[in-house]
Design a protein around this motif. Structure first.
Motif, PDB file in Angstrom:
ATOM      1  N   ILE A  31       0.834  -1.199   0.000  1.00  0.00           N
ATOM      2  CA  ILE A  31       0.000   0.000   0.000  1.00  0.00           C
ATOM      3  C   ILE A  31       0.868   1.249   0.000  1.00  0.00           C
ATOM      4  N   ALA A  32       2.016   1.197   0.679  1.00  0.00           N
ATOM      5  CA  ALA A  32       2.920   2.352   0.680  1.00  0.00           C
ATOM      6  C   ALA A  32       3.457   2.641  -0.714  1.00  0.00           C
ATOM      7  N   VAL A  33       3.628   1.619  -1.518  1.00  0.00           N
ATOM      8  CA  VAL A  33       4.081   1.816  -2.895  1.00  0.00           C
ATOM      9  C   VAL A  33       3.027   2.558  -3.710  1.00  0.00           C
ATOM     10  N   LEU A  34       1.767   2.378  -3.376  1.00  0.00           N
ATOM     11  CA  LEU A  34       0.690   3.001  -4.139  1.00  0.00           C
ATOM     12  C   LEU A  34       0.423   4.452  -3.737  1.00  0.00           C
ATOM     13  N   ILE A  35       0.973   4.911  -2.630  1.00  0.00           N
ATOM     14  CA  ILE A  35       0.706   6.267  -2.146  1.00  0.00           C
ATOM     15  C   ILE A  35       1.086   7.340  -3.176  1.00  0.00           C
ATOM     16  N   VAL A  44      -3.454  12.155 -16.043  1.00  0.00           N
ATOM     17  CA  VAL A  44      -2.834  10.863 -15.752  1.00  0.00           C
ATOM     18  C   VAL A  44      -3.004  10.524 -14.275  1.00  0.00           C
ATOM     19  N   GLY A  45      -2.900  11.532 -13.418  1.00  0.00           N
ATOM     20  CA  GLY A  45      -3.073  11.320 -11.992  1.00  0.00           C
ATOM     21  C   GLY A  45      -4.472  10.845 -11.639  1.00  0.00           C
ATOM     22  N   ARG A  46      -5.458  11.401 -12.330  1.00  0.00           N
ATOM     23  CA  ARG A  46      -6.840  10.959 -12.068  1.00  0.00           C
ATOM     24  C   ARG A  46      -7.050   9.506 -12.479  1.00  0.00           C
ATOM     25  N   LEU A  47      -6.437   9.112 -13.584  1.00  0.00           N
ATOM     26  CA  LEU A  47      -6.560   7.709 -14.015  1.00  0.00           C
ATOM     27  C   LEU A  47      -5.850   6.777 -13.031  1.00  0.00           C
ATOM     28  N   PHE A  48      -4.649   7.165 -12.610  1.00  0.00           N
ATOM     29  CA  PHE A  48      -3.911   6.332 -11.671  1.00  0.00           C
ATOM     30  C   PHE A  48      -4.533   6.330 -10.285  1.00  0.00           C
ATOM     31  N   HIS A  49      -5.266   7.386  -9.939  1.00  0.00           N
ATOM     32  CA  HIS A  49      -5.920   7.445  -8.628  1.00  0.00           C
ATOM     33  C   HIS A  49      -6.924   6.297  -8.498  1.00  0.00           C
ATOM     34  N   GLU A  50      -7.754   6.115  -9.516  1.00  0.00           N
ATOM     35  CA  GLU A  50      -8.737   5.019  -9.476  1.00  0.00           C
ATOM     36  C   GLU A  50      -8.039   3.664  -9.424  1.00  0.00           C
ATOM     37  N   PHE A  51      -6.970   3.535 -10.214  1.00  0.00           N
ATOM     38  CA  PHE A  51      -6.212   2.287 -10.225  1.00  0.00           C
ATOM     39  C   PHE A  51      -5.614   2.001  -8.852  1.00  0.00           C
ATOM     40  N   ALA A  52      -5.019   3.014  -8.220  1.00  0.00           N
ATOM     41  CA  ALA A  52      -4.372   2.840  -6.917  1.00  0.00           C
ATOM     42  C   ALA A  52      -5.382   2.485  -5.837  1.00  0.00           C
ATOM     43  N   VAL A  53      -6.537   3.116  -5.858  1.00  0.00           N
ATOM     44  CA  VAL A  53      -7.570   2.816  -4.861  1.00  0.00           C
ATOM     45  C   VAL A  53      -8.076   1.385  -5.040  1.00  0.00           C
ATOM     46  N   THR A  54      -8.296   0.984  -6.282  1.00  0.00           N
ATOM     47  CA  THR A  54      -8.769  -0.378  -6.546  1.00  0.00           C
ATOM     48  C   THR A  54      -7.727  -1.407  -6.114  1.00  0.00           C
ATOM     49  N   LEU A  55      -6.475  -1.143  -6.450  1.00  0.00           N
ATOM     50  CA  LEU A  55      -5.407  -2.070  -6.083  1.00  0.00           C
ATOM     51  C   LEU A  55      -5.216  -2.146  -4.568  1.00  0.00           C
ATOM     52  N   ALA A  56      -5.278  -1.014  -3.883  1.00  0.00           N
ATOM     53  CA  ALA A  56      -5.136  -1.011  -2.424  1.00  0.00           C
ATOM     54  C   ALA A  56      -6.281  -1.781  -1.763  1.00  0.00           C
ATOM     55  N   THR A  58      -8.000  -4.270  -3.090  1.00  0.00           N
ATOM     56  CA  THR A  58      -7.820  -5.710  -3.297  1.00  0.00           C
ATOM     57  C   THR A  58      -6.685  -6.266  -2.444  1.00  0.00           C
ATOM     58  N   ILE A  59      -5.659  -5.467  -2.204  1.00  0.00           N
ATOM     59  CA  ILE A  59      -4.551  -5.914  -1.347  1.00  0.00           C
ATOM     60  C   ILE A  59      -5.039  -6.112   0.084  1.00  0.00           C
ATOM     61  N   VAL A  60      -5.833  -5.178   0.579  1.00  0.00           N
ATOM     62  CA  VAL A  60      -6.367  -5.299   1.938  1.00  0.00           C
ATOM     63  C   VAL A  60      -7.309  -6.488   2.040  1.00  0.00           C
ATOM     64  N   LEU A  61      -8.177  -6.666   1.043  1.00  0.00           N
ATOM     65  CA  LEU A  61      -9.077  -7.822   1.056  1.00  0.00           C
ATOM     66  C   LEU A  61      -8.307  -9.134   1.006  1.00  0.00           C
ATOM     67  N   SER A  62      -7.239  -9.173   0.222  1.00  0.00           N
ATOM     68  CA  SER A  62      -6.418 -10.378   0.152  1.00  0.00           C
ATOM     69  C   SER A  62      -5.780 -10.685   1.501  1.00  0.00           C
ATOM     70  N   ALA A  63      -5.326  -9.660   2.205  1.00  0.00           N
ATOM     71  CA  ALA A  63      -4.730  -9.870   3.525  1.00  0.00           C
ATOM     72  C   ALA A  63      -5.768 -10.402   4.514  1.00  0.00           C
ATOM     73  N   VAL A  64      -6.961  -9.852   4.470  1.00  0.00           N
ATOM     74  CA  VAL A  64      -8.019 -10.306   5.377  1.00  0.00           C
ATOM     75  C   VAL A  64      -8.377 -11.767   5.096  1.00  0.00           C
ATOM     76  N   VAL A  65      -8.498 -12.111   3.826  1.00  0.00           N
ATOM     77  CA  VAL A  65      -8.823 -13.489   3.460  1.00  0.00           C
ATOM     78  C   VAL A  65      -7.711 -14.444   3.881  1.00  0.00           C
ATOM     79  N   SER A  66      -6.458 -14.044   3.656  1.00  0.00           N
ATOM     80  CA  SER A  66      -5.356 -14.944   3.993  1.00  0.00           C
ATOM     81  C   SER A  66      -5.158 -15.093   5.492  1.00  0.00           C
ATOM     82  N   LEU A  67      -5.625 -14.147   6.277  1.00  0.00           N
ATOM     83  CA  LEU A  67      -5.502 -14.271   7.735  1.00  0.00           C
ATOM     84  C   LEU A  67      -6.709 -14.927   8.390  1.00  0.00           C
TER      85      LEU A  67
END
Length: 102
Positions: A31-35, A44-56, A58-67
């Motif tokens: 998540i720190a990489v996506l900041i 370009v920032g607006r496009l990457f903003h949506e991408f970063a939020v979506t990726l963050a 999914t990363i959090v959901l993946s952590a919750v599922v794996s724990l």
């Protein structure tokens, strides 16, 4: 080192406790990489903003599922069969020796 045999539920809880720190630290690092993507400007920032939020998300959901979900599913799937475990260790050991590792 030999450890005592645990029931599947206890083993799943013990395993999830052992990997919890690693999963949490990896999640925070990713998540720190996506900041920087969140604070980019212009079109370009607006496009990457949506991408970063979506990726963050999914990363959090993946952590919750794996724990939570994965260890409990393993506890349901695992069956404590020491004779099967010993047999797989013997065959794995023979394969390891055949590969040339002693």
């Amino acid at each position: 080192m030999l450890r005592r045999a645990r029931r599947p539920f206890e083993a799943a809880l013990h395993g999830s406790n052992e990997i919890a720190f690693t999963i949490i630290s990896l999640t925070l690092s990713l998540i720190a990489v996506l900041i920087p993507l969140l604070f980019m400007g212009d079109v370009v920032g607006r496009l990457f903003h949506e991408f970063a939020v979506t990726l963050a998300t999914t990363i959090v959901l993946s952590a919750v599922v794996s724990l939570t979900l994965v260890p409990m599913m393993c506890a349901l799937i695992m069956r404590h069969r020491p004779e099967k475990h010993a047999q797989s260790l013997r065959s794995g050991g023979r394969a390891w020796v055949r590969l040339g590792h002693k």
